[in-house]
Design a protein around this motif. Structure first.
Motif, PDB file in Angstrom:
ATOM      1  N   LYS A  20      20.871   4.381  -7.711  1.00  9.38           N
ATOM      2  CA  LYS A  20      19.485   4.778  -7.451  1.00  9.38           C
ATOM      3  C   LYS A  20      19.116   4.280  -6.061  1.00  9.38           C
ATOM      4  O   LYS A  20      19.394   3.143  -5.718  1.00  9.38           O
ATOM      5  CB  LYS A  20      18.539   4.169  -8.481  1.00  9.38           C
ATOM      6  CG  LYS A  20      18.666   4.766  -9.857  1.00  9.38           C
ATOM      7  CD  LYS A  20      17.565   4.229 -10.753  1.00  9.38           C
ATOM      8  CE  LYS A  20      17.685   4.738 -12.164  1.00  9.38           C
ATOM      9  NZ  LYS A  20      17.477   6.140 -12.309  1.00  9.38           N
ATOM     10  N   ARG A  21      18.495   5.143  -5.280  1.00 15.27           N
ATOM     11  CA  ARG A  21      18.007   4.778  -3.950  1.00 15.27           C
ATOM     12  C   ARG A  21      16.518   5.036  -3.921  1.00 15.27           C
ATOM     13  O   ARG A  21      16.043   6.021  -4.478  1.00 15.27           O
ATOM     14  CB  ARG A  21      18.682   5.618  -2.860  1.00 15.27           C
ATOM     15  CG  ARG A  21      20.154   5.446  -2.769  1.00 15.27           C
ATOM     16  CD  ARG A  21      20.476   4.080  -2.205  1.00 15.27           C
ATOM     17  NE  ARG A  21      21.882   3.813  -2.375  1.00 15.27           N
ATOM     18  CZ  ARG A  21      22.706   3.533  -1.401  1.00 15.27           C
ATOM     19  NH1 ARG A  21      22.269   3.476  -0.181  1.00 15.27           N
ATOM     20  NH2 ARG A  21      23.961   3.281  -1.669  1.00 15.27           N
ATOM     21  N   SER A  22      15.795   4.148  -3.274  1.00 21.05           N
ATOM     22  CA  SER A  22      14.347   4.339  -3.213  1.00 21.05           C
ATOM     23  C   SER A  22      13.851   4.223  -1.784  1.00 21.05           C
ATOM     24  O   SER A  22      14.520   3.671  -0.912  1.00 21.05           O
ATOM     25  CB  SER A  22      13.631   3.323  -4.106  1.00 21.05           C
ATOM     26  OG  SER A  22      13.778   2.019  -3.587  1.00 21.05           O
ATOM     27  N   ALA A  23      12.668   4.750  -1.580  1.00 22.11           N
ATOM     28  CA  ALA A  23      11.971   4.670  -0.300  1.00 22.11           C
ATOM     29  C   ALA A  23      10.487   4.492  -0.607  1.00 22.11           C
ATOM     30  O   ALA A  23      10.025   4.825  -1.700  1.00 22.11           O
ATOM     31  CB  ALA A  23      12.205   5.935   0.512  1.00 22.11           C
ATOM     32  N   PHE A  24       9.778   3.958   0.351  1.00 18.54           N
ATOM     33  CA  PHE A  24       8.355   3.741   0.177  1.00 18.54           C
ATOM     34  C   PHE A  24       7.594   4.639   1.148  1.00 18.54           C
ATOM     35  O   PHE A  24       7.938   4.713   2.325  1.00 18.54           O
ATOM     36  CB  PHE A  24       8.006   2.265   0.415  1.00 18.54           C
ATOM     37  CG  PHE A  24       8.559   1.377  -0.658  1.00 18.54           C
ATOM     38  CD1 PHE A  24       7.829   1.105  -1.795  1.00 18.54           C
ATOM     39  CD2 PHE A  24       9.830   0.840  -0.538  1.00 18.54           C
ATOM     40  CE1 PHE A  24       8.348   0.299  -2.800  1.00 18.54           C
ATOM     41  CE2 PHE A  24      10.352   0.030  -1.528  1.00 18.54           C
ATOM     42  CZ  PHE A  24       9.615  -0.238  -2.661  1.00 18.54           C
TER      43      PHE A  24
ATOM     44  N   GLY B 111       0.788  -1.227   0.000  1.00 18.37           N
ATOM     45  CA  GLY B 111       0.000   0.000   0.000  1.00 18.37           C
ATOM     46  C   GLY B 111       0.820   1.275   0.000  1.00 18.37           C
ATOM     47  O   GLY B 111       0.283   2.341   0.256  1.00 18.37           O
ATOM     48  N   LYS B 112       2.121   1.176  -0.296  1.00 20.21           N
ATOM     49  CA  LYS B 112       2.967   2.373  -0.310  1.00 20.21           C
ATOM     50  C   LYS B 112       3.486   2.645  -1.716  1.00 20.21           C
ATOM     51  O   LYS B 112       3.601   1.740  -2.531  1.00 20.21           O
ATOM     52  CB  LYS B 112       4.151   2.204   0.652  1.00 20.21           C
ATOM     53  CG  LYS B 112       3.708   2.131   2.107  1.00 20.21           C
ATOM     54  CD  LYS B 112       4.884   2.123   3.035  1.00 20.21           C
ATOM     55  CE  LYS B 112       4.415   2.160   4.481  1.00 20.21           C
ATOM     56  NZ  LYS B 112       5.560   2.258   5.393  1.00 20.21           N
ATOM     57  N   PHE B 113       3.787   3.912  -1.975  1.00 24.90           N
ATOM     58  CA  PHE B 113       4.308   4.349  -3.262  1.00 24.90           C
ATOM     59  C   PHE B 113       5.835   4.392  -3.202  1.00 24.90           C
ATOM     60  O   PHE B 113       6.396   4.762  -2.169  1.00 24.90           O
ATOM     61  CB  PHE B 113       3.779   5.750  -3.603  1.00 24.90           C
ATOM     62  CG  PHE B 113       2.284   5.804  -3.699  1.00 24.90           C
ATOM     63  CD1 PHE B 113       1.639   5.474  -4.877  1.00 24.90           C
ATOM     64  CD2 PHE B 113       1.516   6.179  -2.606  1.00 24.90           C
ATOM     65  CE1 PHE B 113       0.253   5.522  -4.966  1.00 24.90           C
ATOM     66  CE2 PHE B 113       0.134   6.233  -2.683  1.00 24.90           C
ATOM     67  CZ  PHE B 113      -0.495   5.895  -3.868  1.00 24.90           C
ATOM     68  N   GLU B 114       6.484   4.044  -4.304  1.00 17.63           N
ATOM     69  CA  GLU B 114       7.943   4.056  -4.336  1.00 17.63           C
ATOM     70  C   GLU B 114       8.443   5.368  -4.929  1.00 17.63           C
ATOM     71  O   GLU B 114       8.054   5.743  -6.033  1.00 17.63           O
ATOM     72  CB  GLU B 114       8.479   2.886  -5.163  1.00 17.63           C
ATOM     73  CG  GLU B 114       9.988   2.804  -5.161  1.00 17.63           C
ATOM     74  CD  GLU B 114      10.535   1.654  -5.979  1.00 17.63           C
ATOM     75  OE1 GLU B 114      11.735   1.396  -5.869  1.00 17.63           O
ATOM     76  OE2 GLU B 114       9.770   1.024  -6.743  1.00 17.63           O
TER      77      GLU B 114
END
Length: 137
Positions: free
Chosen positions: A54-58, A37-40
């Protein structure tokens, strides 16, 4: 879940035969356990002497609205993982920079962005998520 309040047109050109396909892309929520249910959100990081990564978070719907309201996504060059509203995307779902103009006026997401009190600091959960991308707010 697709966040259809945000829409970005994207054209993909086939490397094999040069055929152009245009997709209408929207942010979507993840379906994995920890990020359900989270967006990246994704950010390119380049440090002197190192290869770019590249680094991502939710983030949740409300956290994404807060990041837009505070201008964090634009300031730090974040992109959002997108997928087509209909059909399937032939490769890995792309990341796109989303400008505030891509948000439908008076949509639920636009109203959530407007309700954010930008004078309040971000909560601990959001600050922790952003630390993965080397961003402190």
């Amino acid at each position: 879940m697709l966040l259809t309040d945000i829409a970005v047109e994207h054209t993909l050109v086939s490397k094999k035969n040069g055929v152009r396909q245009t997709f209408l892309l929207h942010p979507f929520t993840n379906t994995q356990r920890d990020t359900l249910g989270k967006f990246e959100i994704v950010r390119d990081i380049r440090e002197p002497g190192f290869k770019g990564v590249k680094r991502s978070a939710f983030v949740t719907f409300q956290q994404l609205a807060e990041l837009y309201a505070k201008g964090v996504l634009e300031e730090f060059g974040f992109s959002v993982r997108m997928c087509p509203g209909q059909g399937t995307y032939p490769t890995v779902n792309p990341v796109k920079k989303i400008l505030p103009t891509n948000i439908s006026p008076s949509s639920p997401f636009d109203l959530a962005v407007q309700k954010v009190d930008v004078s309040k600091p971000a909560n601990r959960e959001l600050r922790t998520a952003l630390l993965r991308t080397n961003v402190k707010i």
